[in-house]
Design an enzyme around this catalytic site. Structure first.
Site, mmCIF file in Angstrom:
data_model
loop_
_atom_site.group_PDB
_atom_site.id
_atom_site.type_symbol
_atom_site.label_atom_id
_atom_site.label_comp_id
_atom_site.label_asym_id
_atom_site.label_seq_id
_atom_site.Cartn_x
_atom_site.Cartn_y
_atom_site.Cartn_z
ATOM 1 N N LYS A 1 54.592 84.242 61.463
ATOM 2 C CA LYS A 1 54.647 83.942 62.910
ATOM 3 C C LYS A 1 54.139 85.136 63.729
ATOM 4 O O LYS A 1 53.389 84.983 64.676
ATOM 5 C CB LYS A 1 56.093 83.605 63.336
ATOM 6 N N ARG B 1 65.770 79.198 67.334
ATOM 7 C CA ARG B 1 66.248 79.091 65.948
ATOM 8 C C ARG B 1 67.474 78.213 65.820
ATOM 9 O O ARG B 1 68.041 78.085 64.736
ATOM 10 C CB ARG B 1 66.566 80.467 65.378
ATOM 11 N N ARG C 1 56.762 94.129 52.474
ATOM 12 C CA ARG C 1 56.376 94.443 53.863
ATOM 13 C C ARG C 1 56.847 95.827 54.298
ATOM 14 O O ARG C 1 57.980 96.229 54.033
ATOM 15 C CB ARG C 1 56.965 93.385 54.807
ATOM 16 N N ARG D 1 61.997 97.331 57.052
ATOM 17 C CA ARG D 1 63.037 96.779 57.921
ATOM 18 C C ARG D 1 64.330 96.631 57.126
ATOM 19 O O ARG D 1 64.300 96.202 55.979
ATOM 20 C CB ARG D 1 62.583 95.414 58.464
ATOM 21 N N ARG E 1 68.985 85.444 55.736
ATOM 22 C CA ARG E 1 68.024 84.911 56.719
ATOM 23 C C ARG E 1 67.529 83.525 56.300
ATOM 24 O O ARG E 1 67.369 82.638 57.128
ATOM 25 C CB ARG E 1 66.839 85.869 56.860
HETATM 26 P P1 AP5 Z 1 55.026 88.294 59.562
HETATM 27 O O1 AP5 Z 1 53.827 87.947 60.385
HETATM 28 O O2 AP5 Z 1 55.778 89.527 59.892
HETATM 29 O O3 AP5 Z 1 56.004 87.015 59.464
HETATM 30 P P2 AP5 Z 1 57.119 86.520 60.463
HETATM 31 O O4 AP5 Z 1 57.195 85.041 60.314
HETATM 32 O O5 AP5 Z 1 56.865 87.061 61.845
HETATM 33 O O6 AP5 Z 1 58.343 87.195 59.760
HETATM 34 P P3 AP5 Z 1 59.614 87.928 60.344
HETATM 35 O O7 AP5 Z 1 60.313 88.480 59.126
HETATM 36 O O8 AP5 Z 1 59.271 88.900 61.414
HETATM 37 O O9 AP5 Z 1 60.368 86.725 60.941
HETATM 38 P P4 AP5 Z 1 61.855 86.577 61.163
HETATM 39 O O10 AP5 Z 1 61.882 85.325 61.886
HETATM 40 O O11 AP5 Z 1 62.718 86.648 59.969
HETATM 41 O O12 AP5 Z 1 62.224 87.948 61.927
HETATM 42 P P5 AP5 Z 1 62.247 88.311 63.478
HETATM 43 O O13 AP5 Z 1 61.722 89.673 63.619
HETATM 44 O O14 AP5 Z 1 61.635 87.253 64.298
HETATM 45 O O15 AP5 Z 1 54.541 88.330 58.032
HETATM 46 C C1 AP5 Z 1 55.457 88.717 57.011
HETATM 47 C C2 AP5 Z 1 54.701 89.565 55.959
HETATM 48 O O16 AP5 Z 1 53.721 88.751 55.325
HETATM 49 C C3 AP5 Z 1 53.935 90.758 56.559
HETATM 50 O O17 AP5 Z 1 53.972 91.821 55.657
HETATM 51 C C4 AP5 Z 1 52.503 90.236 56.714
HETATM 52 O O18 AP5 Z 1 51.554 91.281 56.651
HETATM 53 C C5 AP5 Z 1 52.415 89.266 55.539
HETATM 54 N N1 AP5 Z 1 51.556 88.108 55.791
HETATM 55 C C6 AP5 Z 1 51.378 87.425 56.957
HETATM 56 N N2 AP5 Z 1 50.535 86.388 56.775
HETATM 57 C C7 AP5 Z 1 50.187 86.410 55.442
HETATM 58 C C8 AP5 Z 1 49.327 85.596 54.634
HETATM 59 N N3 AP5 Z 1 48.679 84.528 55.135
HETATM 60 N N4 AP5 Z 1 49.232 85.912 53.326
HETATM 61 C C9 AP5 Z 1 49.882 86.987 52.790
HETATM 62 N N5 AP5 Z 1 50.686 87.813 53.505
HETATM 63 C C10 AP5 Z 1 50.823 87.515 54.823
HETATM 64 O O19 AP5 Z 1 63.829 88.292 63.752
HETATM 65 C C11 AP5 Z 1 64.651 89.285 63.172
HETATM 66 C C12 AP5 Z 1 66.094 89.018 63.477
HETATM 67 O O20 AP5 Z 1 66.309 89.016 64.908
HETATM 68 C C13 AP5 Z 1 66.650 87.649 63.009
HETATM 69 O O21 AP5 Z 1 67.019 87.664 61.649
HETATM 70 C C14 AP5 Z 1 67.856 87.520 63.946
HETATM 71 O O22 AP5 Z 1 68.901 88.357 63.560
HETATM 72 C C15 AP5 Z 1 67.305 88.055 65.274
HETATM 73 N N6 AP5 Z 1 66.662 86.987 66.073
HETATM 74 C C16 AP5 Z 1 65.382 86.944 66.498
HETATM 75 N N7 AP5 Z 1 65.151 85.834 67.210
HETATM 76 C C17 AP5 Z 1 66.330 85.153 67.238
HETATM 77 C C18 AP5 Z 1 66.729 83.912 67.800
HETATM 78 N N8 AP5 Z 1 65.872 83.119 68.477
HETATM 79 N N9 AP5 Z 1 68.008 83.509 67.621
HETATM 80 C C19 AP5 Z 1 68.896 84.281 66.956
HETATM 81 N N10 AP5 Z 1 68.579 85.469 66.379
HETATM 82 C C20 AP5 Z 1 67.306 85.890 66.523
#
Ligand code: AP5
Length: 221
Positions: A13, A88, A127, A158, A169
């Site tokens: 994402k 979410r 990552r 992270r 998660r």
């Molecule tokens: P990346 O692009 O970082 O993927 P992502 O979907 O953004 O993953 P996140 O881990 O950031 O998502 P998340 O939803 O768990 O965490 P967030 O920070 O939003 O890609 C992942 C890896 O794969 C990278 O190394 C990238 O280089 C690689 N990659 C990408 N595309 C690829 C491809 N095509 N092929 C191969 N490799 C690839 O949230 C963190 C925390 O915040 C949550 O756990 C929660 O505690 C809190 N939080 C955030 N939003 C909310 C909400 N709305 N409600 C409640 N809690 C929330």
């Protein structure tokens, strides 16, 4: 255009969200990034969110909706926005709809990134992210310098990319986020599934096709 990106942790994402925002010429808001910045700055919101985030649990809905309401009311987000991981839970989906309605706006499209669990574990296990610009990388080690020109930051792991937090998660995704899909379908929001597996540029091509579909649907309305 107002676009929501939905999908499991590590589905890409953040990676694709940057590209979508650049293509549409609109800002991106990622609640994960906003919360991590608050943790770094030691604000009261950051202190409250840290425990949830470190163990991989979701932060309470009212915190998230507060962030979203404040962000969407700013002038720079008035002509469109890419929302990355902002919804979410079903109450968050309902709350976002209310926030948009108050601003006389609505979501144009939900893009849902489809990916299998084993690929999620593989991606998150490899990552690192830049502590300064937050760009994620694969195949780099903690302590390496950020490859982004002019950034000067250092790559770190992270906390929530540790195996036990990844499991939490994924469980949170299954139990709390998957029901959001049915909610958007019942709500009649334009919903497009994207195969999130393959080279980053190939996924971007699928996303661009989805945006075109979304745009032409918007013109027909
Ligand atoms: P990346 O692009 O970082 O993927 P992502 O979907 O953004 O993953 P996140 O881990 O950031 O998502 P998340 O939803 O768990 O965490 P967030 O920070 O939003 O890609 C992942 C890896 O794969 C990278 O190394 C990238 O280089 C690689 N990659 C990408 N595309 C690829 C491809 N095509 N092929 C191969 N490799 C690839 O949230 C963190 C925390 O915040 C949550 O756990 C929660 O505690 C809190 N939080 C955030 N939003 C909310 C909400 N709305 N409600 C409640 N809690 C929330």
């Amino acid at each position: 255009m107002n676009i929501l990106l939905l999908g499991p942790p590590g589905a890409g994402k953040g990676t694709q969200g940057e590209r979508v925002a650049e293509r549409l010429g609109v800002p991106k808001i990622a609640t994960g990034d906003v919360l991590r910045a608050a943790v770094r700055e030691g604000t009261s919101m950051g202190l409250a969110a840290k425990g949830f985030m470190d163990r991989g649990a979701l932060v309470p809905d009212d915190v998230i909706l507060g962030i979203v309401k404040e962000a969407l009311a700013t002038p720079e987000m008035s002509s469109g926005v890419v929302l990355d991981g902002v919804v979410r839970t079903v109450p968050q989906a309902q709350g976002l709809k209310r926030v948009f309605a108050d601003l006389r706006r609505s979501l144009d499209c939900v893009l849902m990134f489809d990916i299998a669990d084993d690929e999620v574990v593989r991606r998150l296990g490899g990552r690192t992210v830049c502590e300064r610009c937050q760009t994620p990388y694969t195949g780099k080690a903690p302590g390496d310098p950020c490859p982004r020109p002019g950034c000067g930051g250092t790559l770190v792991r992270r906390k929530d990319d540790e195996p036990s937090a990844i499991r939490t998660r994924m469980q949170a995704y299954r139990e709390q986020t998957e029901p959001v899909v049915a909610w958007y379908r019942a709500d009649g929001t334009h919903f497009i599934r994207i195969d999130a597996v393959g080279a980053v540029d190939d996924v971007t091509r699928r996303v661009v096709e989805a945006l075109d579909e979304c745009g032409s649907e918007g013109e027909r309305r």
